[in-house]
Write a protein that holds these residues in place. Structure first.
Motif, mmCIF file in Angstrom:
data_model
loop_
_atom_site.group_PDB
_atom_site.id
_atom_site.type_symbol
_atom_site.label_atom_id
_atom_site.label_comp_id
_atom_site.label_asym_id
_atom_site.label_seq_id
_atom_site.Cartn_x
_atom_site.Cartn_y
_atom_site.Cartn_z
ATOM 1 N N THR A 182 50.601 -21.768 103.958
ATOM 2 C CA THR A 182 49.612 -23.060 103.783
ATOM 3 C C THR A 182 49.668 -23.359 102.099
ATOM 4 O O THR A 182 49.846 -22.687 101.439
ATOM 5 N N THR A 183 49.893 -24.765 102.115
ATOM 6 C CA THR A 183 49.756 -25.281 100.614
ATOM 7 C C THR A 183 48.604 -25.693 100.245
ATOM 8 O O THR A 183 47.784 -25.900 100.904
ATOM 9 N N LEU A 184 48.483 -25.858 98.852
ATOM 10 C CA LEU A 184 47.221 -26.562 98.405
ATOM 11 C C LEU A 184 47.159 -27.962 98.679
ATOM 12 O O LEU A 184 46.023 -28.586 98.976
ATOM 13 N N ARG A 185 48.332 -28.649 98.925
ATOM 14 C CA ARG A 185 48.417 -30.042 99.251
ATOM 15 C C ARG A 185 47.425 -30.250 100.713
ATOM 16 O O ARG A 185 47.014 -31.095 101.047
ATOM 17 N N GLN A 186 47.993 -29.303 101.561
ATOM 18 C CA GLN A 186 47.444 -29.345 102.910
ATOM 19 C C GLN A 186 45.978 -29.159 102.816
ATOM 20 O O GLN A 186 45.317 -29.623 103.649
ATOM 21 N N HIS A 203 50.625 -24.338 111.539
ATOM 22 C CA HIS A 203 51.081 -23.033 110.818
ATOM 23 C C HIS A 203 49.812 -22.054 111.311
ATOM 24 O O HIS A 203 50.190 -20.845 111.559
#
Length: 299
Positions: A2-6, A43
């Motif tokens: 998991t990304t901050l952008r998502q 994810h």
């Protein structure tokens, strides 16, 4: 992973419930935002949003993930500000929330002092009711809030600024005008005008005297203190005005009588922030400035 952008994409979608507007907020194209949220769902292995041609809504799990994502994103945003403060540079926006019975009377007097202390800091003021302010603080929409206690606050840090008593506002010649021994029992026998439900001042005013009980007659609910003053001036009833508002001149130019109420239980005005905020030292300095601003109104 998991990304901050998502997470930013998902929070923007939650705020707008529209893929196009969420993409504009994130400064990306709609396909990019849609793809990012789909990657997050893949994810995690669960759907986070329900999509149709007519509307978008988050699933219950999506709503909970958004709540946690706001905390994560706020903590990440605090890192840069914390570094600036450590270097002696305070920049960026400060989002200050205040209830309508405090903000208009205290903040204008404090702003010049705040600008003098932190000239590179921009302060944005939001006036909302207490419950919304507390929710906005916890969610990270606000950095600081000015509220009055008692009120349920949950796990947030509060610092007392001052206690705020009341004065009784009555039409000229009213039987309670200049009464040196106003009690709750006396107030309960006349028409007491209050702010509408949701304003903490309504509850605080009713709790100012232990023996007041329910107000007599049909209760009038106003949206603001100036409206209450106009009603009193027209002879439609009486009301309790916070001492802060009186000192700031809210009743100036109106034909009504003001009577001190030394026996009334005061509300406690506090500055509050998230307990996890790394900016507590600066917030306490802001609290000191707000106290100075309050003292300047007493003269």
């Amino acid at each position: 992973m998991t990304t901050l952008r998502q997470l930013r994409f998902l929070v923007a979608l939650s705020d707008t419930l529209n893929f196009s507007r969420a993409a504009e907020i994130c400064h990306v194209t709609q396909p990019t935002l849609s793809s990012g949220i789909k990657e997050l769902e893949d994810h995690l292995g669960v759907p986070l949003a329900e999509r149709s041609k007519q509307a978008v809504m988050l699933t219950p799990l999506g709503t909970e993930i958004v709540r946690r994502a706001r905390v994560v994103l706020n903590d990440v945003a605090d890192i840069a500000t914390l570094a600036q403060e450590h270097a002696g540079k305070v920049r960026g926006d400060l989002r200050l929330g205040a209830i309508p019975t405090i903000g208009p009377f205290l903040v204008p007097r404090a702003l010049p002092l705040l600008r003098q202390r932190w000239p590179d800091q921009h302060i944005f003021l939001r006036e909302e009711l207490t419950e919304t302010l507390v929710e906005g603080l916890i969610a990270g929409r606000l950095d600081l809030i000015l509220i009055a206690l008692p009120h349920p606050t949950g796990a947030i840090e509060t610092e007392l600024l001052f206690e705020d008593g009341y004065q009784l506002a009555t039409p000229l010649g009213h039987r309670l005008a200049s009464d040196p021994e106003v009690t709750g029992a006396k107030l309960a026998t006349t028409k007491l005008l209050l702010l509408e439900k949701g304003h903490c001042l309504q509850r605080h005013a009713l709790q100012a005297f232990n023996d007041m009980g329910a107000p007599a007659g049909d209760a009038f609910a106003a949206t603001s203190l100036p409206t209450l003053i106009s009603m009193v001036e027209e002879g439609l009833g009486i009301t309790l005005l916070p001492q802060l508002a009186v000192d700031a001149g809210i009743a100036r130019g109106h034909d009504l009588a003001l009577t001190p109420l030394p026996g009334a239980c005061p509300r406690r005005v506090v500055l509050a922030w998230r307990a996890t905020s790394p900016h507590a030292e600066r917030f306490r300095a802001i609290a000191a400035i707000l106290r100075t601003a309050r003292d300047s109104l007493r003269g």
